[in-house]
Design an enzyme around this catalytic site. Structure first.
Site, PDB file in Angstrom:
ATOM      1  CB  SER A   9      -1.145  -0.022   0.890  1.00 27.81           C
ATOM      2  OG  SER A   9      -0.338   0.041   2.605  1.00 27.81           O
ATOM      3  CB  THR A  21      -1.298   5.627   4.638  1.00 25.84           C
ATOM      4  OG1 THR A  21      -2.520   6.334   3.760  1.00 25.84           O
ATOM      5  CG2 THR A  21      -0.146   7.090   4.226  1.00 25.84           C
ATOM      6  CB  THR A  59      -0.220   6.665   0.488  1.00 29.49           C
ATOM      7  OG1 THR A  59      -1.535   5.015   0.146  1.00 29.49           O
ATOM      8  CG2 THR A  59      -0.888   7.044   0.079  1.00 29.49           C
ATOM      9  NE  ARG A  66      -8.767   7.688  -3.266  1.00 27.68           N
ATOM     10  CZ  ARG A  66      -8.071   7.893  -1.842  1.00 27.68           C
ATOM     11  NH1 ARG A  66      -6.626   7.341  -1.932  1.00 27.68           N
ATOM     12  NH2 ARG A  66      -8.922   7.426  -0.937  1.00 27.68           N
ATOM     13  CB  THR A  84      -3.421   5.481   8.355  1.00 28.84           C
ATOM     14  OG1 THR A  84      -3.418   4.237   7.395  1.00 28.84           O
ATOM     15  CG2 THR A  84      -3.377   4.713   9.417  1.00 28.84           C
ATOM     16  N   GLY A  85      -5.781   4.650   7.018  1.00 25.12           N
ATOM     17  CA  GLY A  85      -7.246   4.347   6.405  1.00 25.12           C
ATOM     18  C   GLY A  85      -8.117   4.981   5.606  1.00 25.12           C
TER      19      GLY A  85
END
Length: 340
Positions: free
Chosen positions: A66, A200, A218, A228, A251-252
């Site tokens: 990621s 991330t 990321t 995006r 993060t997420g």
């Protein structure tokens, strides 16, 4: 992963985290990133140097697929990168988004601070800037990212990030378009990510004098719509640093989290004297009111070296692991917090 975690030193993270400086804290159990940043400080490097090298290590290691090249292909099969770095003394930010064909995204972000009066460069133009700064063009595609893309196509492009389009995005691949004469439908937002899509690296570094720097890197949401950009390269969303208060990094699910500027909010809570753990929890609680099923976590640290973390509890994600390096620990140590 389970086998590795069982061997790790897991220290519960509580509200009364011991304070000591310098401090390095980063999201997830990205140990080599923590070790790299700590070593930079030990060798006399600056807080910004530590953030750049620490996050850059994750780009090299392709942390969990990621971060860095060869992971999270977008809808057209291309891997693109987002990163930012922030100086808590000057409040300068350098960031890049939708960066293509350049591997060291946070390195390019640092050059935005050093050689421009801008904050954020995006897309093809960011790549051209990187080349002018001496970064080589390199292919970010690997056999792994190609196979991820191929599997996704074979699964009728599921999951994806489209809604209210024709053909039905839950059953087939596009190209999609807006339907004629159909009113917009409100959809309940829920996360399509799992704990294994870590998303991330976010890092906060606080020097011996309380100077704060932060950064992120990321490759974004897997199968994202091309173009995006998530929370990671956005100051106050992906991370935030202020040497008068502290630093935070998130993060997420960036599409949800960026709407709340969680890192900025956490730092403002700490400025008002809120304990870092409580500051992190308050940020998560604010987002929960609007998106109870979001996937996300945040790390927080104040200028005395106290730190904490919080995460949103959803099925499959009940604890959040992160790394801490400080003089009180014999080595960079993995810590864990229960989600709320």
């Amino acid at each position: 992963t389970v086998a590795l975690l069982s061997l790790a030193v897991l220290t519960p993270a509580g509200a009364a985290s011991a304070a000591a400086l310098p401090l390095v804290i980063n999201t997830w159990a990205f140990r080599t990133a923590a070790e790299t940043a700590w070593r930079v400080l030990e060798l006399g490097g600056s807080e910004l140097d530590a953030v750049e090298r620490g996050c850059g290590q994750c780009e090299i290691d392709q942390c969990d697929g990621s971060v860095g090249y060869g992971g999270s292909p977008d809808e057209s099969g291309e891997t693109t990168l987002d990163a930012m770095i922030m100086d808590g003394n000057t409040m300068e930010v350098g960031a890049v988004a939708d960066l293509r064909r350049v591997k060291n995204a946070i390195g390019v972000a640092r050059k935005v601070i050093e050689y421009t009066k801008h904050t954020l460069l995006v897309g093809e133009s960011a790549s051209l800037f990187a080349v002018r700064m001496g970064f080589p063009y390199e292919d970010l595609t690997t056999q792994k990212s190609l196979s991820l893309y191929s599997e996704w196509l074979n699964q009728s492009c599921q999951p994806n990030y489209w809604k209210n389009v024709v053909p039905d995005s839950s059953k087939s691949c596009g190209p999609y378009k807006r339907p004629e004469g159909v009113t917009y439908k409100e959809e309940q937002t829920s996360s399509q990510r799992s704990v294994h899509n870590h998303d991330t690296i976010g890092m906060v570094v606080i020097g011996v004098s309380g100077t704060v720097a932060s950064g992120t890197s990321t490759n974004g949401a897997i199968h994202k719509i091309p173009g995006r950009v998530g929370d990671s390269p956005i100051a106050g969303a992906g991370s935030y640093a202020d040497s008068t208060a502290g630093g935070a990094a998130a993060t997420g699910d960036g599409d949800i989290m960026m709407r709340f500027l969680p890192s900025y909010q956490a730092v403002e809570y700490m400025r008002m004297g809120t304990d870092p753990t409580v500051a992190c929890q308050k940020v998560i609680s604010r987002i929960q009111k609007y998106a109870p099923k979001f996937f996300g976590a945040i790390i927080c640290a104040n200028t005395t070296g106290s730190y904490g973390a919080a995460c949103n509890k959803i099925p499959g994600f009940t604890q959040f692991h992160f790394m801490v390096s400080s003089p009180l620990l014999s080595r960079p140590t993995e810590q864990v917090v229960d989600c709320i």
